[in-house]
Design a protein around this motif. Structure first.
Motif, PDB file in Angstrom:
ATOM      1  N   VAL A 148      10.288   8.404   2.390  1.00  0.00           N
ATOM      2  CA  VAL A 148       9.379   7.508   3.100  1.00  0.00           C
ATOM      3  C   VAL A 148       9.051   8.220   4.416  1.00  0.00           C
ATOM      4  CG1 VAL A 148       9.181   5.269   4.255  1.00  0.00           C
ATOM      5  CG2 VAL A 148      10.377   5.446   2.068  1.00  0.00           C
ATOM      6  N   PRO A 149       7.772   8.354   4.767  1.00  0.00           N
ATOM      7  CA  PRO A 149       7.439   9.090   5.989  1.00  0.00           C
ATOM      8  C   PRO A 149       8.022   8.412   7.228  1.00  0.00           C
ATOM      9  CG  PRO A 149       5.478   8.049   5.058  1.00  0.00           C
ATOM     10  CD  PRO A 149       6.588   7.846   4.080  1.00  0.00           C
ATOM     11  N   ALA A 150       8.449   9.229   8.158  1.00  0.00           N
ATOM     12  CA  ALA A 150       9.054   8.722   9.394  1.00  0.00           C
ATOM     13  C   ALA A 150       8.106   7.804  10.150  1.00  0.00           C
ATOM     14  CB  ALA A 150       9.470   9.891  10.278  1.00  0.00           C
ATOM     15  N   GLU A 151       6.793   8.030  10.007  1.00  0.00           N
ATOM     16  CA  GLU A 151       5.807   7.229  10.724  1.00  0.00           C
ATOM     17  C   GLU A 151       5.871   5.748  10.354  1.00  0.00           C
ATOM     18  OE1 GLU A 151       4.235  11.431  10.581  1.00  0.00           O
ATOM     19  OE2 GLU A 151       5.129  10.077   9.143  1.00  0.00           O
ATOM     20  N   VAL A 152       6.446   5.417   9.191  1.00  0.00           N
ATOM     21  CA  VAL A 152       6.581   4.011   8.799  1.00  0.00           C
ATOM     22  C   VAL A 152       7.403   3.258   9.844  1.00  0.00           C
ATOM     23  CG1 VAL A 152       7.569   2.453   7.050  1.00  0.00           C
ATOM     24  CG2 VAL A 152       6.185   4.407   6.348  1.00  0.00           C
ATOM     25  N   GLY A 153       8.266   3.969  10.530  1.00  0.00           N
ATOM     26  CA  GLY A 153       9.054   3.352  11.598  1.00  0.00           C
ATOM     27  C   GLY A 153       8.213   2.837  12.752  1.00  0.00           C
ATOM     28  N   SER A 154       6.964   3.287  12.859  1.00  0.00           N
ATOM     29  CA  SER A 154       6.097   2.813  13.944  1.00  0.00           C
ATOM     30  C   SER A 154       5.341   1.537  13.575  1.00  0.00           C
ATOM     31  CB  SER A 154       5.110   3.913  14.356  1.00  0.00           C
ATOM     32  OG  SER A 154       4.167   4.147  13.341  1.00  0.00           O
ATOM     33  N   LEU A 155       5.549   1.033  12.371  1.00  0.00           N
ATOM     34  CA  LEU A 155       4.914  -0.228  11.955  1.00  0.00           C
ATOM     35  C   LEU A 155       5.731  -1.380  12.553  1.00  0.00           C
ATOM     36  CD1 LEU A 155       4.203   0.598   8.187  1.00  0.00           C
ATOM     37  CD2 LEU A 155       2.592   0.696  10.119  1.00  0.00           C
ATOM     38  N   SER A 156       5.498  -1.665  13.827  1.00  0.00           N
ATOM     39  CA  SER A 156       6.362  -2.598  14.561  1.00  0.00           C
ATOM     40  C   SER A 156       6.197  -4.052  14.124  1.00  0.00           C
ATOM     41  CB  SER A 156       6.111  -2.473  16.064  1.00  0.00           C
ATOM     42  OG  SER A 156       4.764  -2.767  16.363  1.00  0.00           O
ATOM     43  N   ALA A 157       5.132  -4.401  13.409  1.00  0.00           N
ATOM     44  CA  ALA A 157       4.953  -5.772  12.927  1.00  0.00           C
ATOM     45  C   ALA A 157       5.485  -5.945  11.503  1.00  0.00           C
ATOM     46  CB  ALA A 157       3.478  -6.168  12.983  1.00  0.00           C
ATOM     47  N   LEU A 158       5.940  -4.856  10.882  1.00  0.00           N
ATOM     48  CA  LEU A 158       6.415  -4.917   9.497  1.00  0.00           C
ATOM     49  C   LEU A 158       7.665  -5.787   9.404  1.00  0.00           C
ATOM     50  CD1 LEU A 158       6.021  -3.809   6.599  1.00  0.00           C
ATOM     51  CD2 LEU A 158       7.570  -1.951   7.219  1.00  0.00           C
ATOM     52  N   MET A 159       7.582  -6.822   8.564  1.00  0.00           N
ATOM     53  CA  MET A 159       8.710  -7.728   8.390  1.00  0.00           C
ATOM     54  C   MET A 159       9.396  -7.536   7.048  1.00  0.00           C
ATOM     55  SD  MET A 159       7.352 -11.199  10.271  1.00  0.00           S
ATOM     56  CE  MET A 159       6.097 -11.528   9.082  1.00  0.00           C
ATOM     57  N   GLU A 160       8.673  -6.988   6.061  1.00  0.00           N
ATOM     58  CA  GLU A 160       9.261  -6.793   4.729  1.00  0.00           C
ATOM     59  C   GLU A 160       8.751  -5.500   4.109  1.00  0.00           C
ATOM     60  OE1 GLU A 160       9.661  -9.046   0.442  1.00  0.00           O
ATOM     61  OE2 GLU A 160       9.021 -10.187   2.189  1.00  0.00           O
ATOM     62  N   LEU A 161       9.693  -4.706   3.631  1.00  0.00           N
ATOM     63  CA  LEU A 161       9.371  -3.460   2.944  1.00  0.00           C
ATOM     64  C   LEU A 161      10.077  -3.475   1.593  1.00  0.00           C
ATOM     65  CD1 LEU A 161       8.182  -0.583   2.822  1.00  0.00           C
ATOM     66  CD2 LEU A 161      10.203   0.208   4.075  1.00  0.00           C
ATOM     67  N   GLY A 162       9.319  -3.671   0.513  1.00  0.00           N
ATOM     68  CA  GLY A 162       9.893  -3.732  -0.827  1.00  0.00           C
ATOM     69  C   GLY A 162       9.669  -2.432  -1.563  1.00  0.00           C
ATOM     70  N   LEU A 163      10.746  -1.738  -1.893  1.00  0.00           N
ATOM     71  CA  LEU A 163      10.668  -0.442  -2.569  1.00  0.00           C
ATOM     72  C   LEU A 163      11.505  -0.392  -3.838  1.00  0.00           C
ATOM     73  CD1 LEU A 163      10.934   1.881   0.579  1.00  0.00           C
ATOM     74  CD2 LEU A 163       8.873   1.323  -0.723  1.00  0.00           C
ATOM     75  N   TYR A 164      11.804  -1.530  -4.428  1.00  0.00           N
ATOM     76  CA  TYR A 164      12.657  -1.578  -5.599  1.00  0.00           C
ATOM     77  C   TYR A 164      12.025  -0.832  -6.764  1.00  0.00           C
ATOM     78  CZ  TYR A 164      14.428  -5.475  -2.861  1.00  0.00           C
ATOM     79  OH  TYR A 164      14.902  -6.242  -1.836  1.00  0.00           O
ATOM     80  N   GLU A 165      12.881  -0.307  -7.649  1.00  0.00           N
ATOM     81  CA  GLU A 165      12.440   0.332  -8.908  1.00  0.00           C
ATOM     82  C   GLU A 165      11.498   1.510  -8.710  1.00  0.00           C
ATOM     83  OE1 GLU A 165      13.585  -0.777 -11.977  1.00  0.00           O
ATOM     84  OE2 GLU A 165      14.779  -2.347 -11.049  1.00  0.00           O
ATOM     85  N   ASN A 166      11.750   2.306  -7.712  1.00  0.00           N
ATOM     86  CA  ASN A 166      10.974   3.539  -7.497  1.00  0.00           C
ATOM     87  C   ASN A 166      11.886   4.734  -7.669  1.00  0.00           C
ATOM     88  OD1 ASN A 166       8.129   2.999  -6.692  1.00  0.00           O
ATOM     89  ND2 ASN A 166       9.157   1.652  -5.239  1.00  0.00           N
TER      90      ASN A 166
END
Length: 166
Positions: A148-166
């Motif tokens: 997962v790119p490090a830049e995802v950490g800058s999504l400060s409003a992100l409340m849910e990240l679903g990555l199951y079954e990948n």
């Protein structure tokens, strides 16, 4: 010799994640055009961070010292460039969350299949945005691989990240 420019290094940098060395201006231009992919291996990178390769600078300086009458091809003088402060860390030029999503899409074939360039990121499958901010990413069973790119950490409003079954 830089594998991108095919000329002797003037400002050699190592891509931190891959360990490969390139001319700074060439690899940063590659990242802008192609996203976070290593130019040699074409593998997705989670970061575009680069750092000056001091050992390679020393090798080039030694060569210049041993060949005082030669200016390397493509150089306008015999001087190494002063190392730039640009460390390759991605900035999104005001794109914010949209820029983060576009970067992830550029480095991930599975997202390229599901997220069309003809749609706005807020319309992409699995993406929920509120007021231009990503609040939810539901990417279960997308076939995602790699980091997962490090830049995802800058999504400060992100409340849910679903990555199951990948």
């Amino acid at each position: 010799m830089c594998p991108i420019t095919r000329t002797m290094f003037r400002d050699p940098v190592m891509v931190v994640e891959s360990g490969h060395t390139y001319e700074r201006s060439a690899v940063l231009a590659h990242f802008r055009r192609n996203g976070a992919k290593d130019p040699l291996t074409r593998r997705a990178l989670s970061s575009t961070k680069v750092m000056t390769n001091w050992a390679m600078r020393n090798v080039v300086q030694d060569w210049l010292d041993k060949h005082p009458g030669v200016t390397p091809d493509g150089w306008d003088s015999r001087e190494l460039l002063e190392p730039s402060k640009d460390d390759g860390t991605r900035t999104f030029n005001g794109e914010g969350d949209v820029g983060v999503l576009r970067t992830w899409r550029a480095m991930c074939p599975a997202l390229q299949e599901r997220w069309s360039v003809n749609e706005q990121p807020g319309e992409w499958e699995g993406v929920t945005m509120v007021h231009g901010r990503v609040v939810q990413l539901e990417l279960e069973e997308f076939g995602l691989t790699g980091a997962v790119p490090a830049e995802v950490g800058s999504l400060s409003a992100l409340m849910e990240l679903g990555l199951y079954e990948n």
